[in-house]
Design a protein around this motif. Structure first.
Motif, PDB file in Angstrom:
ATOM      1  N   SER A   1      12.141  -0.591 -10.152  1.00 13.41           N
ATOM      2  CA  SER A   1      11.287   0.601 -10.058  1.00 13.41           C
ATOM      3  C   SER A   1       9.828   0.171  -9.908  1.00 13.41           C
ATOM      4  N   GLY A   2       8.951   1.150  -9.795  1.00 14.40           N
ATOM      5  CA  GLY A   2       7.535   0.866  -9.592  1.00 14.40           C
ATOM      6  C   GLY A   2       7.217   0.788  -8.101  1.00 14.40           C
ATOM      7  N   VAL A   3       6.045   0.313  -7.789  1.00 12.77           N
ATOM      8  CA  VAL A   3       5.652   0.172  -6.376  1.00 12.77           C
ATOM      9  C   VAL A   3       6.220  -1.144  -5.853  1.00 12.77           C
ATOM     10  N   ARG A   4       7.120  -1.025  -4.866  1.00  9.14           N
ATOM     11  CA  ARG A   4       7.758  -2.198  -4.275  1.00  9.14           C
ATOM     12  C   ARG A   4       7.447  -2.204  -2.785  1.00  9.14           C
ATOM     13  N   VAL A   5       7.170  -3.362  -2.237  1.00 14.65           N
ATOM     14  CA  VAL A   5       6.844  -3.432  -0.811  1.00 14.65           C
ATOM     15  C   VAL A   5       7.760  -4.422  -0.109  1.00 14.65           C
TER      16      VAL A   5
ATOM     17  N   ASN B   1      -3.715   3.445  -4.462  1.00 15.61           N
ATOM     18  CA  ASN B   1      -3.513   4.628  -5.299  1.00 15.61           C
ATOM     19  C   ASN B   1      -2.154   4.599  -5.995  1.00 15.61           C
ATOM     20  N   ALA B   2      -1.117   4.166  -5.245  1.00 17.52           N
ATOM     21  CA  ALA B   2       0.241   4.119  -5.803  1.00 17.52           C
ATOM     22  C   ALA B   2       0.306   3.136  -6.962  1.00 17.52           C
ATOM     23  N   VAL B   3      -0.355   1.995  -6.821  1.00 17.95           N
ATOM     24  CA  VAL B   3      -0.381   1.002  -7.899  1.00 17.95           C
ATOM     25  C   VAL B   3      -1.161   1.564  -9.083  1.00 17.95           C
TER      26      VAL B   3
ATOM     27  N   ILE C   1      -0.720  -9.530   6.091  1.00 13.53           N
ATOM     28  CA  ILE C   1      -0.345  -8.282   5.413  1.00 13.53           C
ATOM     29  C   ILE C   1       0.114  -8.549   3.986  1.00 13.53           C
ATOM     30  N   GLU C   2       0.891  -9.614   3.795  1.00  7.37           N
ATOM     31  CA  GLU C   2       1.384  -9.890   2.445  1.00  7.37           C
ATOM     32  C   GLU C   2       0.213 -10.134   1.481  1.00  7.37           C
ATOM     33  N   ALA C   3      -0.770 -10.887   1.936  1.00  3.67           N
ATOM     34  CA  ALA C   3      -1.933 -11.167   1.085  1.00  3.67           C
ATOM     35  C   ALA C   3      -2.670  -9.876   0.750  1.00  3.67           C
ATOM     36  N   VAL C   4      -2.769  -8.988   1.727  1.00  9.73           N
ATOM     37  CA  VAL C   4      -3.436  -7.700   1.476  1.00  9.73           C
ATOM     38  C   VAL C   4      -2.644  -6.899   0.443  1.00  9.73           C
ATOM     39  N   VAL C   5      -1.310  -6.849   0.634  1.00  7.58           N
ATOM     40  CA  VAL C   5      -0.449  -6.082  -0.273  1.00  7.58           C
ATOM     41  C   VAL C   5      -0.577  -6.632  -1.698  1.00  7.58           C
ATOM     42  N   ARG C   6      -0.503  -7.944  -1.826  1.00  6.26           N
ATOM     43  CA  ARG C   6      -0.636  -8.542  -3.161  1.00  6.26           C
ATOM     44  C   ARG C   6      -2.041  -8.287  -3.718  1.00  6.26           C
TER      45      ARG C   6
ATOM     46  N   ALA D   1       3.062  -6.456  -7.196  1.00  8.51           N
ATOM     47  CA  ALA D   1       3.670  -7.729  -7.583  1.00  8.51           C
ATOM     48  C   ALA D   1       5.045  -7.901  -6.935  1.00  8.51           C
ATOM     49  N   ASP D   2       5.728  -6.760  -6.681  1.00 13.48           N
ATOM     50  CA  ASP D   2       7.101  -6.800  -6.159  1.00 13.48           C
ATOM     51  C   ASP D   2       7.065  -6.727  -4.629  1.00 13.48           C
ATOM     52  N   VAL D   3       6.946  -7.893  -4.010  1.00 14.71           N
ATOM     53  CA  VAL D   3       6.828  -7.946  -2.546  1.00 14.71           C
ATOM     54  C   VAL D   3       7.911  -8.867  -1.990  1.00 14.71           C
ATOM     55  N   VAL D   4       8.632  -8.384  -0.981  1.00 10.26           N
ATOM     56  CA  VAL D   4       9.660  -9.209  -0.342  1.00 10.26           C
ATOM     57  C   VAL D   4       9.444  -9.155   1.168  1.00 10.26           C
ATOM     58  N   LYS D   5       9.616 -10.315   1.795  1.00 11.15           N
ATOM     59  CA  LYS D   5       9.549 -10.356   3.256  1.00 11.15           C
ATOM     60  C   LYS D   5      10.956 -10.480   3.810  1.00 11.15           C
ATOM     61  N   VAL D   6      11.286  -9.683   4.826  1.00 16.32           N
ATOM     62  CA  VAL D   6      12.602  -9.822   5.457  1.00 16.32           C
ATOM     63  C   VAL D   6      12.454  -9.938   6.967  1.00 16.32           C
ATOM     64  N   ARG D   7      13.492 -10.521   7.582  1.00 19.54           N
ATOM     65  CA  ARG D   7      13.588 -10.519   9.047  1.00 19.54           C
ATOM     66  C   ARG D   7      14.682  -9.517   9.391  1.00 19.54           C
ATOM     67  N   PRO D   8      14.320  -8.357   9.934  1.00 21.09           N
ATOM     68  CA  PRO D   8      15.311  -7.290  10.125  1.00 21.09           C
ATOM     69  C   PRO D   8      16.469  -7.681  11.047  1.00 21.09           C
TER      70      PRO D   8
END
Lengths: 625, 205
Positions: A542-546, A465-467, A508-513, A518-525
């Motif tokens: 800006s926009g939907v970022r994950v 919905n956000a996208v 999860i990343e594949a699902v998000v994409r 499009a703006d997806v970053v993976k981090v190790r907290p």
């Protein structure tokens, strides 16, 4: 939560699977439900975990069952309900379990499957939580029995939990209609002696017979099926009139009608006060449809009647309507005074209500005065929890400028100071969609925090919905690789090695994409610097970022992944960074005494986040590693 | 012990501690001990977020209670696995009731960070002795370590409770239950812990 049984001895055959009729075992209410389902011959158990229901599926999982039944952890309650309904259409005797708020998620299919009926038999366990011991509300799911049109059972003891589960399943198969088993936290989490019945065999599968005029509720079918549902409820009412769970005891012109755990408070209150011989009691265990004839007889023999039920005055209002309809002359009392619509009842509140009924004075026990100003002991994120590390980084980057939309899971505990990482929350999955709405109306930077299991539960639709609607939002998926809060149940994000052959891991990343982000970053907290860098960069866009923050739950890493962290932190030298750790990271392994600030080695989870905050904190090998 | 309760054999035990201490395992063990002795048992627990360091309360009701809940002024016996939680739980004590408590604190986060003060042990003792007919204080963590582990401190407290004569069974019933219900590798350590609890009560009276 399996703490209570973790250190108890394993047995060759799990006692819950023993075919020893007459044996007496001390069972948790939720274990008793499992035994009752086994005695009925349950074929399929479908769930979404949630306190206080979780030990039911977790016990089915633990005991294995040797092929007697199939168990599924579905991704949410609606899915669980639909999987269960489909299986019951195909003829399986099915138990679907969830906590009370889960039934809201499952309500859509539920309110139509009572029209179609389910030939294999289906029981919905709704574990309600009066007192909000582990929930965001204390809604009364007896309402769903009336709303959807389901016979309802409400046990009050471990023995009843076992026996009513069995009877509910057998009734569901006999009527081909869904049946509600409604418990409350006190019942799910009590322990009591349970006398076993025969284990029997798994129930035979009822062959499916195509019948679109029953099972495809287009309007023309639905109209007919609604009338059919009313007819089924009439049959169920006949059952309630003669149910062994609905009984009358005692004598006199004062009556008490009680249901659920209130029956336990009533029983103990009558014993303590010695008023047992002054009242007549109607115990209702099968509470819907109401046994109107039984009630009418009971009411006509009383001058005054007290109705005992926690939460909503459903029974009370029905009794009042019945009195009016039958033209009876009896005074009805219920909610009011100590008997509140909110919270739990107790033996003392019931004693007070009995005293009011009988015109007596309640002698309530004396208690010593409560101590004031004691340090509180709120539940906290564990030492070594990756959520703390992520929250610390977010607070450093966004501070109070951003608004934080939280969700249901361990990470909700980030609401406490100093992290203060929750500004609002409604329900499972609401972080993404409510965050979207908040951002739209406020124009403020908004971050939504959602765990891996909750993301699969109902975060994905909000993300789509956000996208679709071009919202401006940062979604942080706190991926700790398990369903941590409720006791490490499987979810699609769990790695394949742990899931084994029965389930498939989803990335999860594949699902998000795949949802169009499009703006997806993976981090190790646990890498604070790179996490802060990723957050700072996203802040500028800006926009939907994950952001997917990936780090296993510390307890899960130790217990299930067998990856203990053998390094611990220690304070080599006091300094401002050490104070920052104590005051802003707020790791519970830190403590202050007369000599300064230190790390308790026994509590340290070994995440080494504090070393990155304070350069005078060093690592060393754990003493017992 | 409230005499009326003992006379009827109807006893309500309130147990309180901190998530992660193993108090629910201890509660289950004591409840199984009672069932093995042929007593009517109802037990309850409230632990919404127990693994996260919150307060864990549990109950054991012997002699035919139907409700698993113990309200204010209703506990004939309080077993406090952590002294601050003993103090917080004192409102549950019945007139004439008794208390056994651990004396070794697990400081909550507000205390660790220096924002709040842990109550003095003297204040805790004074409150307990002011409210309870009888009370016993034991260094459960120390005695547990002596038996073999911190967690064994729970069995120290259970052993002590059985040795007071306030329960309808003695330490030998608990020992028998440990042999039946605990994993073999934990058995000896917990039996040693029970013995240490029994001795602590004997030396106190």
């Amino acid at each position: 939560m399996s703490e209570s049984t973790a250190n108890l001895a394993p047995r060759p055959v799990n006692p819950l699977l023993a075919d020893e009729p007459g044996a007496r075992r001390l069972l948790l209410g939720n274990e008793a439900i499992v035994r009752g389902a086994l005695e009925a011959g349950v074929n399929l158990v479908v769930c979404y975990p949630g306190t206080p229901s979780s030990e039911v599926p977790d016990t089915f999982r633990r005991i294995g069952g040797g092929g007697r039944y199939r168990l599924e952890y579905s991704v949410n309650e609606k899915v669980a309900m639909e999987v269960g309904a489909g299986a019951s259409l195909a003829g399986a005797l099915t138990l679907v379990t969830m906590k009370h708020v889960g039934v809201n998620v499952a309500a859509d299919p539920l309110l139509t499957m009572t029209y179609t009926g389910l030939p294999g038999g289906l029981v919905l366990l709704s574990a309600d939580d009066p007192g909000c011991h582990a929930s965001q509300n204390e809604q009364d799911n007896r309402t769903y029995a009336r709303f959807a049109g389901m016979p309802c059972f409400e046990p009050a003891t471990a023995q009843e939990a076992k026996d009513m589960t069995r009877d509910a399943l057998l009734l569901a198969r006999e009527l081909e209609q869904p049946v509600l088993l409604r418990t409350t936290t006190r019942v799910n989490h009590l322990r009591g002696a349970v006398e076993y019945g025969p284990l029997g065999q798994a129930a035979p599968i009822v062959p499916f017979q195509r019948n679109p005029r029953r099972f495809v509720p287009v309007p023309a079918v639905a109209r007919v099926r609604h009338a059919e549902l009313v007819r089924h409820l009439g049959t169920a009412r006949e059952k309630a009139e003669h149910s062994p769970w609905n009984t009358v005891r005692g004598d006199g012109r004062f009556g008490v009608i009680a249901s659920g755990i209130s029956r336990a408070y009533l029983s103990d209150a009558l014993h303590e006060t010695g008023w047992a011989d002054r009242v007549k009691v109607l115990d209702l265990g099968m509470t819907w449809p109401l046994p109107e004839d039984l009630l009418t007889d009971f009411l006509s023999e009383c001058d005054a009647v007290l109705v005992l039920e926690e939460l909503e005055p459903l029974l009370e209002n029905d009794v009042r309507a019945l009195v009016q309809r039958k033209g009876l002359s009896v005074a009805v009392s219920g909610k009011g005074g100590a008997l509140t619509i909110y919270g739990e009842y107790s033996t003392q509140t019931v004693t007070q209500a009995l005293a009011d009924l009988l015109g007596e004075t309640a002698r309530l026990p004396m208690a010593c005065d409560p101590e004031t100003a004691l340090p509180v002991r709120p539940p906290n994120l564990c030492p070594g929890c990756s959520h703390r590390a992520l929250y610390y980084a977010v607070r450093k980057v966004f501070g109070d400028d951003a608004v934080y939309s939280s969700d249901i899971g361990c990470y909700t505990l980030g609401l406490l100071p100093p992290l203060r990482m929750a500004d609002f929350l409604f329900c499972m999955g609401s972080s993404v969609s409510s965050g979207s709405g908040f951002a739209t109306a406020s124009g403020k930077p908004t971050l939504a925090f959602i765990g891996d299991s909750t993301f699969f539960h109902s975060g994905i639709t909000g993300l789509v919905n956000a996208v679709f609607n071009k919202h401006d939002l940062i979604v942080v998926v706190l991926d700790n690789g398990t369903t941590a809060m409720t006791g490490h149940q499987p979810n699609p994000g769990v790695i394949q090695e742990v899931l084994g052959n029965a389930c498939v891991h989803l990335d999860i990343e594949a699902v998000v994409r795949g949802c169009g982000v499009a703006d997806v970053v993976k981090v190790r907290p646990f890498n604070v610097k790179s996490t802060m860098k990723a957050l700072a960069e996203m802040k500028e866009r800006s926009g939907v970022r994950v952001i997917i923050a990936e780090e296993p739950c510390v307890l899960y890493a130790r217990r299930t992944l067998k990856k203990p962290r053998n390094q611990v932190a220690y304070v080599a030298e006091q300094g401002p960074g050490v104070v920052d750790c104590l005051e802003n990271l707020a790791c519970p392994a830190f403590f202050r005494d007369d000599t300064g600030i230190h790390v308790d080695e026994n509590l340290c989870g070994g995440c080494m986040v504090c070393l990155q905050v304070a350069d005078t904190i060093k690592a060393r090998k754990r003493s017992d590693a | 012990m409230s005499t009326a309760a003992t006379a009827k054999g109807r006893i309500r035990i309130y147990l309180t501690g901190v998530g992660g201490q193993g108090t629910l395992t201890a509660t289950t063990l004591l409840a199984r001990t009672a069932l093995d002795q042929g007593l009517e048992v109802t037990s309850g627990e409230i632990h919404g977020m127990a693994q996260r360091g919150g307060v864990v309360e549990s109950t054991i009701l012997l002699g035919g209670w139907m409700s698993p809940k113990i309200g204010h002024g209703e506990a004939d016996l309080i077993l406090g696995f952590e002294p601050l939680e003993t103090l917080r739980g004192m409102t549950h004590l019945a007139a004439g009731g008794s208390v056994l408590s651990n004396t070794e604190p697990l400081p909550p986060v507000g205390v660790s960070t220096g924002r709040e003060a842990y109550p003095e042990m003297e204040r805790i003792r004074a409150k307990v002795e002011g409210c309870a007919a009888k009370s016993w204080f034991l260094p459960c963590r120390t005695l547990g370590l002596q038996a073999g582990s911190v967690q064994a401190g729970n069995s120290v407290l259970l052993g002590a409770a059985c040795a007071t004569g306030l329960l309808p069974f003695g330490p030998e019933a608990l020992e028998a239950a440990i042999r039946v219900h605990l994993a073999p590798k934990l058995m000896d350590m917990n039996l040693r812990a029970v013995e240490l609890g029994v001795r602590a009560v004997a030396s106190a009276s």
